[in-house]
Design an enzyme around this catalytic site. Structure first.
Site, PDB file in Angstrom:
ATOM      1  N   HIS A  53       0.843  -1.208   0.000  1.00  0.00           N
ATOM      2  CA  HIS A  53       0.000   0.000   0.000  1.00  0.00           C
ATOM      3  C   HIS A  53       0.870   1.246   0.000  1.00  0.00           C
ATOM      4  O   HIS A  53       2.092   1.163   0.072  1.00  0.00           O
ATOM      5  CB  HIS A  53      -0.989  -0.022   1.164  1.00  0.00           C
ATOM      6  CG  HIS A  53      -0.390   0.105   2.530  1.00  0.00           C
ATOM      7  ND1 HIS A  53       0.487  -0.820   3.055  1.00  0.00           N
ATOM      8  CD2 HIS A  53      -0.536   1.059   3.483  1.00  0.00           C
ATOM      9  CE1 HIS A  53       0.830  -0.450   4.274  1.00  0.00           C
ATOM     10  NE2 HIS A  53       0.241   0.691   4.556  1.00  0.00           N
ATOM     11  N   HIS A  55       1.368   3.992   1.985  1.00  0.00           N
ATOM     12  CA  HIS A  55       1.848   4.830   3.102  1.00  0.00           C
ATOM     13  C   HIS A  55       3.356   5.067   3.030  1.00  0.00           C
ATOM     14  O   HIS A  55       4.112   4.180   2.646  1.00  0.00           O
ATOM     15  CB  HIS A  55       1.442   4.212   4.444  1.00  0.00           C
ATOM     16  CG  HIS A  55      -0.009   4.443   4.772  1.00  0.00           C
ATOM     17  ND1 HIS A  55      -0.748   3.614   5.575  1.00  0.00           N
ATOM     18  CD2 HIS A  55      -0.853   5.435   4.374  1.00  0.00           C
ATOM     19  CE1 HIS A  55      -1.990   4.075   5.671  1.00  0.00           C
ATOM     20  NE2 HIS A  55      -2.074   5.170   4.953  1.00  0.00           N
ATOM     21  N   ASP A  57       5.753   5.140   5.074  1.00  0.00           N
ATOM     22  CA  ASP A  57       6.713   4.256   5.761  1.00  0.00           C
ATOM     23  C   ASP A  57       6.829   2.893   5.054  1.00  0.00           C
ATOM     24  O   ASP A  57       7.514   1.986   5.552  1.00  0.00           O
ATOM     25  CB  ASP A  57       6.344   4.092   7.248  1.00  0.00           C
ATOM     26  CG  ASP A  57       4.968   3.502   7.465  1.00  0.00           C
ATOM     27  OD1 ASP A  57       4.041   3.804   6.685  1.00  0.00           O
ATOM     28  OD2 ASP A  57       4.809   2.714   8.427  1.00  0.00           O
ATOM     29  N   HIS A  58       6.163   2.771   3.901  1.00  0.00           N
ATOM     30  CA  HIS A  58       6.293   1.564   3.080  1.00  0.00           C
ATOM     31  C   HIS A  58       6.901   1.856   1.703  1.00  0.00           C
ATOM     32  O   HIS A  58       7.312   0.934   1.010  1.00  0.00           O
ATOM     33  CB  HIS A  58       4.919   0.885   2.909  1.00  0.00           C
ATOM     34  CG  HIS A  58       4.344   0.403   4.205  1.00  0.00           C
ATOM     35  ND1 HIS A  58       4.252  -0.930   4.531  1.00  0.00           N
ATOM     36  CD2 HIS A  58       3.879   1.085   5.285  1.00  0.00           C
ATOM     37  CE1 HIS A  58       3.728  -1.045   5.744  1.00  0.00           C
ATOM     38  NE2 HIS A  58       3.490   0.165   6.225  1.00  0.00           N
ATOM     39  N   HIS A 111      -7.567  -0.686   5.555  1.00  0.00           N
ATOM     40  CA  HIS A 111      -6.491   0.226   5.966  1.00  0.00           C
ATOM     41  C   HIS A 111      -6.313   1.337   4.934  1.00  0.00           C
ATOM     42  O   HIS A 111      -6.290   2.508   5.274  1.00  0.00           O
ATOM     43  CB  HIS A 111      -5.205  -0.592   6.158  1.00  0.00           C
ATOM     44  CG  HIS A 111      -4.041   0.195   6.655  1.00  0.00           C
ATOM     45  ND1 HIS A 111      -4.006   0.760   7.914  1.00  0.00           N
ATOM     46  CD2 HIS A 111      -2.864   0.523   6.071  1.00  0.00           C
ATOM     47  CE1 HIS A 111      -2.855   1.395   8.077  1.00  0.00           C
ATOM     48  NE2 HIS A 111      -2.143   1.274   6.976  1.00  0.00           N
ATOM     49  N   ASP A 130      -0.135  -3.678   6.285  1.00  0.00           N
ATOM     50  CA  ASP A 130      -0.775  -3.191   7.513  1.00  0.00           C
ATOM     51  C   ASP A 130      -2.224  -3.669   7.620  1.00  0.00           C
ATOM     52  O   ASP A 130      -3.052  -3.014   8.244  1.00  0.00           O
ATOM     53  CB  ASP A 130      -0.744  -1.650   7.566  1.00  0.00           C
ATOM     54  CG  ASP A 130       0.659  -1.113   7.806  1.00  0.00           C
ATOM     55  OD1 ASP A 130       1.586  -1.907   8.063  1.00  0.00           O
ATOM     56  OD2 ASP A 130       0.828   0.123   7.735  1.00  0.00           O
ATOM     57  N   HIS A 168       4.799  -4.416  10.900  1.00  0.00           N
ATOM     58  CA  HIS A 168       5.191  -3.680  12.120  1.00  0.00           C
ATOM     59  C   HIS A 168       5.358  -4.631  13.301  1.00  0.00           C
ATOM     60  O   HIS A 168       4.639  -5.622  13.411  1.00  0.00           O
ATOM     61  CB  HIS A 168       4.126  -2.638  12.500  1.00  0.00           C
ATOM     62  CG  HIS A 168       4.083  -1.457  11.577  1.00  0.00           C
ATOM     63  ND1 HIS A 168       4.882  -0.350  11.754  1.00  0.00           N
ATOM     64  CD2 HIS A 168       3.342  -1.227  10.473  1.00  0.00           C
ATOM     65  CE1 HIS A 168       4.623   0.530  10.796  1.00  0.00           C
ATOM     66  NE2 HIS A 168       3.697   0.021   9.991  1.00  0.00           N
TER      67      HIS A 168
HETATM   68 ZN   LIG Z   1      -0.086   1.707   6.466  1.00  0.00          ZN
END
Ligand SMILES: [Zn+2]
Length: 252
Positions: A53, A55, A57-58, A111, A130, A168
């Site tokens: 996805h 985001h 932090d990915h 998400h 996530d 995570h």
């Molecule tokens: Zn995420």
């Protein structure tokens, strides 16, 4: 296929995959440097980035990694506007080949609108981004509780021995939440203790397994009569039980 965890930021895991025929892949590189350090140490280059996805932090490692290795970027078709430079758009229910390995894509709403999970059946591995965490699930940023409940059931339907690579290390906080809603679960104390010992020594609690999450994760048990009775939600439908648990977790 060899799977390695590359820790990033405070609690992210980037996953490195090395197929039997030597294809080098990373899943969700939110940061480039830990990946570069890992590849240097292993004497490897990088052919493909996979994404679950959009985001930051990915995906924030993509630019630097693509510049350095000229690698491809494969990601969810529905996030084409939010993940730059994708070279292959991954579609729901389709199977893709990565050298000697293959994976199936499953679209998991909840998400983010375009979130996908990547299931490597032959390698018994699921990369779920996530959508699911050990003893938890992702926050509902762009979806409803009902959508997420349907999404986590796709994970629950996979074979018990499937290893779940969550993005995570949230297990300890999730376990505290589980304890707060189901304090008398007979296996609670020994599971809490196992997690505590691992984290004290900085050992990852990931991967989990489908069997473990089915048995304990409250978000996969919104239709479990024992948990429903504990929460005194006997007259509620599973999607409403799921929404209730998610709300409790958000407010913790
Ligand atoms: Zn995420």
């Amino acid at each position: 296929m060899k799977i390695s965890l590359i820790p990033a930021f405070d609690d992210n895991y980037i996953f490195h995959l090395l197929t039997e025929d030597g294809l080098s892949i990373v899943v969700d590189p939110g940061d480039a440097q830990p990946v570069i350090d890992y590849l240097d140490k292993e004497g490897l280059t990088l052919q493909i980035i996979l994404h679950t996805h959009h985001h930051w932090d990915h995906i924030n490692g993509d630019k630097k990694l693509q510049e350095k290795y000229n690698c491809e970027i494969w990601g969810p078709e529905h996030e084409i506007m939010r993940i730059p430079n994708m070279t292959v758009l991954l579609e729901d229910e389709q199977t893709y080949t990565l050298g000697a390995s293959q994976f199936k894509v499953m679209h998991t709403l909840g998400h983010t609108r375009g979130h996908i999970i990547l299931y490597f059946e032959k390698d018994n591995a699921l990369f779920c981004g996530d959508t699911l965490f050990s003893l938890g699930c992702g926050r509902l940023f762009e979806g409803t509780a009902e959508e997420m409940w349907l999404s986590v059931q796709k994970i629950r339907a996979l074979p018990n021995h499937t290893k779940i690579y969550c993005a995570h290390e949230y297990t300890q906080a999730n376990a505290s939440f589980w304890q707060s809603i189901e304090p008398n679960h007979p296996d609670m104390l020994h599971i809490l203790n196992d997690i505590k010992i691992k984290r004290k020594s900085n050992i990852a609690t990931i991967p989990s397994t489908v069997a473990f999450e089915k048995k304990y994760n409250p978000f996969l048990r919104a239709d479990d009569p024992t948990l429903i009775a504990t929460l005194q939600l006997q007259k509620k439908r599973p999607k409403d039980v799921f929404a209730h648990i998610r709300k409790l977790r958000d407010n913790m």
